[in-house]
Design a protein around this motif. Sequence first.
Motif, PDB file in Angstrom:
ATOM      1  N   LEU A 171       0.854  -1.189   0.000  1.00 54.82           N
ATOM      2  CA  LEU A 171       0.000   0.000   0.000  1.00 54.82           C
ATOM      3  C   LEU A 171       0.887   1.234   0.000  1.00 54.82           C
ATOM      4  N   VAL A 172       0.656   2.156  -0.947  1.00 57.40           N
ATOM      5  CA  VAL A 172       1.444   3.390  -1.010  1.00 57.40           C
ATOM      6  C   VAL A 172       0.524   4.570  -1.287  1.00 57.40           C
ATOM      7  N   ARG A 173       1.061   5.772  -1.064  1.00 60.18           N
ATOM      8  CA  ARG A 173       0.332   7.008  -1.372  1.00 60.18           C
ATOM      9  C   ARG A 173       1.209   7.884  -2.250  1.00 60.18           C
ATOM     10  N   ALA A 174       0.615   8.427  -3.312  1.00 54.33           N
ATOM     11  CA  ALA A 174       1.342   9.292  -4.237  1.00 54.33           C
ATOM     12  C   ALA A 174       0.580  10.591  -4.439  1.00 54.33           C
ATOM     13  N   ALA A 175       1.316  11.644  -4.787  1.00 50.23           N
ATOM     14  CA  ALA A 175       0.693  12.935  -5.081  1.00 50.23           C
ATOM     15  C   ALA A 175      -0.033  12.888  -6.412  1.00 50.23           C
ATOM     16  N   LYS A 176       0.570  12.245  -7.409  1.00 51.34           N
ATOM     17  CA  LYS A 176      -0.019  12.138  -8.732  1.00 51.34           C
ATOM     18  C   LYS A 176       0.173  10.718  -9.253  1.00 51.34           C
ATOM     19  N   GLY A 177      -0.784  10.294 -10.059  1.00 51.24           N
ATOM     20  CA  GLY A 177      -0.659   9.002 -10.714  1.00 51.24           C
ATOM     21  C   GLY A 177      -1.557   8.962 -11.927  1.00 51.24           C
ATOM     22  N   ASP A 178      -1.146   8.241 -12.946  1.00 47.78           N
ATOM     23  CA  ASP A 178      -2.014   8.107 -14.113  1.00 47.78           C
ATOM     24  C   ASP A 178      -2.665   6.727 -14.131  1.00 47.78           C
ATOM     25  N   ARG A 179      -3.522   6.512 -15.097  1.00 46.96           N
ATOM     26  CA  ARG A 179      -4.278   5.268 -15.160  1.00 46.96           C
ATOM     27  C   ARG A 179      -3.400   4.046 -15.416  1.00 46.96           C
ATOM     28  N   HIS A 180      -2.189   4.265 -15.879  1.00 46.51           N
ATOM     29  CA  HIS A 180      -1.252   3.161 -16.108  1.00 46.51           C
ATOM     30  C   HIS A 180      -0.427   2.830 -14.867  1.00 46.51           C
ATOM     31  N   ASN A 182       1.794   4.936 -13.291  1.00 45.26           N
ATOM     32  CA  ASN A 182       2.997   5.744 -13.100  1.00 45.26           C
ATOM     33  C   ASN A 182       2.744   6.743 -11.978  1.00 45.26           C
ATOM     34  N   LEU A 183       3.692   6.862 -11.043  1.00 45.52           N
ATOM     35  CA  LEU A 183       3.459   7.647  -9.833  1.00 45.52           C
ATOM     36  C   LEU A 183       4.503   8.734  -9.624  1.00 45.52           C
ATOM     37  N   VAL A 184       4.055   9.831  -9.006  1.00 49.08           N
ATOM     38  CA  VAL A 184       4.923  10.929  -8.572  1.00 49.08           C
ATOM     39  C   VAL A 184       4.628  11.188  -7.102  1.00 49.08           C
ATOM     40  N   PHE A 185       5.685  11.253  -6.298  1.00 47.59           N
ATOM     41  CA  PHE A 185       5.550  11.489  -4.857  1.00 47.59           C
ATOM     42  C   PHE A 185       6.006  12.903  -4.534  1.00 47.59           C
ATOM     43  N   ASN A 186       5.383  13.489  -3.525  1.00 45.61           N
ATOM     44  CA  ASN A 186       5.674  14.873  -3.174  1.00 45.61           C
ATOM     45  C   ASN A 186       6.650  14.966  -2.013  1.00 45.61           C
ATOM     46  N   LYS A 187       7.819  15.519  -2.270  1.00 47.79           N
ATOM     47  CA  LYS A 187       8.812  15.837  -1.239  1.00 47.79           C
ATOM     48  C   LYS A 187       9.062  14.656  -0.293  1.00 47.79           C
ATOM     49  N   ALA A 188       8.818  14.872   1.019  1.00 49.39           N
ATOM     50  CA  ALA A 188       9.160  13.844   2.011  1.00 49.39           C
ATOM     51  C   ALA A 188       8.347  12.570   1.867  1.00 49.39           C
ATOM     52  N   ALA A 189       7.222  12.628   1.151  1.00 47.12           N
ATOM     53  CA  ALA A 189       6.441  11.415   0.922  1.00 47.12           C
ATOM     54  C   ALA A 189       7.159  10.444  -0.014  1.00 47.12           C
ATOM     55  N   ARG A 190       8.214  10.932  -0.644  1.00 51.55           N
ATOM     56  CA  ARG A 190       9.058  10.045  -1.465  1.00 51.55           C
ATOM     57  C   ARG A 190      10.100   9.401  -0.545  1.00 51.55           C
ATOM     58  N   GLU A 208      -3.529  11.363  -4.934  1.00 56.57           N
ATOM     59  CA  GLU A 208      -4.256  12.600  -4.665  1.00 56.57           C
ATOM     60  C   GLU A 208      -4.794  13.232  -5.940  1.00 56.57           C
ATOM     61  N   GLU A 209      -4.114  13.018  -7.049  1.00 58.75           N
ATOM     62  CA  GLU A 209      -4.549  13.562  -8.332  1.00 58.75           C
ATOM     63  C   GLU A 209      -4.383  12.506  -9.408  1.00 58.75           C
ATOM     64  N   LEU A 210      -5.483  12.129 -10.031  1.00 56.31           N
ATOM     65  CA  LEU A 210      -5.451  11.135 -11.095  1.00 56.31           C
ATOM     66  C   LEU A 210      -5.345  11.831 -12.446  1.00 56.31           C
ATOM     67  N   LEU A 211      -4.373  11.405 -13.243  1.00 52.55           N
ATOM     68  CA  LEU A 211      -4.134  11.990 -14.556  1.00 52.55           C
ATOM     69  C   LEU A 211      -4.359  10.938 -15.641  1.00 52.55           C
ATOM     70  N   GLU A 212      -4.557  11.414 -16.846  1.00 50.88           N
ATOM     71  CA  GLU A 212      -4.703  10.525 -17.984  1.00 50.88           C
ATOM     72  C   GLU A 212      -3.319  10.139 -18.518  1.00 50.88           C
ATOM     73  N   PRO A 213      -3.210   9.001 -19.174  1.00 50.85           N
ATOM     74  CA  PRO A 213      -1.924   8.601 -19.755  1.00 50.85           C
ATOM     75  C   PRO A 213      -1.376   9.683 -20.684  1.00 50.85           C
ATOM     76  N   ALA A 220       9.551  13.074 -14.999  1.00 54.12           N
ATOM     77  CA  ALA A 220       9.091  13.414 -13.653  1.00 54.12           C
ATOM     78  C   ALA A 220       8.589  12.199 -12.873  1.00 54.12           C
ATOM     79  N   VAL A 221       8.460  11.054 -13.557  1.00 56.44           N
ATOM     80  CA  VAL A 221       7.920   9.859 -12.902  1.00 56.44           C
ATOM     81  C   VAL A 221       8.927   9.294 -11.909  1.00 56.44           C
ATOM     82  N   HIS A 222       8.491   9.100 -10.676  1.00 52.41           N
ATOM     83  CA  HIS A 222       9.356   8.524  -9.638  1.00 52.41           C
ATOM     84  C   HIS A 222       9.267   7.003  -9.592  1.00 52.41           C
ATOM     85  N   LEU A 223       8.113   6.461  -9.965  1.00 52.69           N
ATOM     86  CA  LEU A 223       7.926   5.011  -9.959  1.00 52.69           C
ATOM     87  C   LEU A 223       7.156   4.609 -11.211  1.00 52.69           C
ATOM     88  N   PRO A 224       7.754   3.780 -12.075  1.00 58.18           N
ATOM     89  CA  PRO A 224       7.058   3.358 -13.300  1.00 58.18           C
ATOM     90  C   PRO A 224       5.863   2.468 -12.991  1.00 58.18           C
TER      91      PRO A 224
END
Length: 251
Positions: A171-180, A182-190, A208-213, A220-224
């Motif tokens: 289980l993880v939490r990301a600031a942004k992620g798309d439908r595929h 791919n995740l981006v974490f914000n600052k210390a949450a990384r 927190e924010e879902l984006l389209e592919p 900018a992707v931190h985790l594929p």
Amino acid sequence: MDKVRQTAAEAVDDIADHASLAVGGFGLSGVPGTLIEAVHAQGVGGLRVVSNNCGVDGEGLGVLLAEGRIARVIGSYIGENKEFARQYLGGELEVELVPQGTLAERLRAGGCGIPAFYTPAGVGTQVADGGLPWRYARDGSVALRSPAKEVRVFDGREYVLEYGITTDFTLVRAAKGDRHGNLVFNKAARNFNPLAAMAGRVTIAEVEELLEPGELDPDAVHLPGVFVQRVVPLTPGQARAKRVEKRTVRL
């Protein structure tokens, strides 16, 4: 390729009793609180958790601890979670304490398919020599101690063998992620989030924010997305729910 689940309950519905579960976050930073609450609501128990710490009393993994849903923890820090300490010292919870950098590398190694590695961290201590209390008996004696680990010498320096970690779920939490996925974490949450995500056979991310592919810059992707199987978009209220563990005020 669309990995979105509309609710956290749907995303965690196959987590069963006694499952192993890696959980991202450090203190309360980057903790997947919505997914943890969904696991709690599902009623599963006997969980074997891998996480830097177990949240605080009543928050994060502390919610599961409070009801005795966790049987074993691999972590680095008990901290100020009084219930965590009480269960450990009272013989209700098995705890394997691991140096923080070693824990991070064990998760990364598991995610990369590396079964084991050597590290100098812990050489000459009970981490390598064995004897750390994993479980106490009710009378306060030690019921289970850590075993000794293999130590080898490379270029005149001793190193201890540590094993990679994989889990049934993450289980993880990301600031942004798309439908595929791919995740981006914000600052210390990384913190432990990307590493924990790599170690799970099934990784579930609340975003927190879902984006389209295509909306995320690949650089900018931190985790594929290859490491993520399910994505849960948070509501605005869930996205804003971020408790501060320690608030410092300067006059």
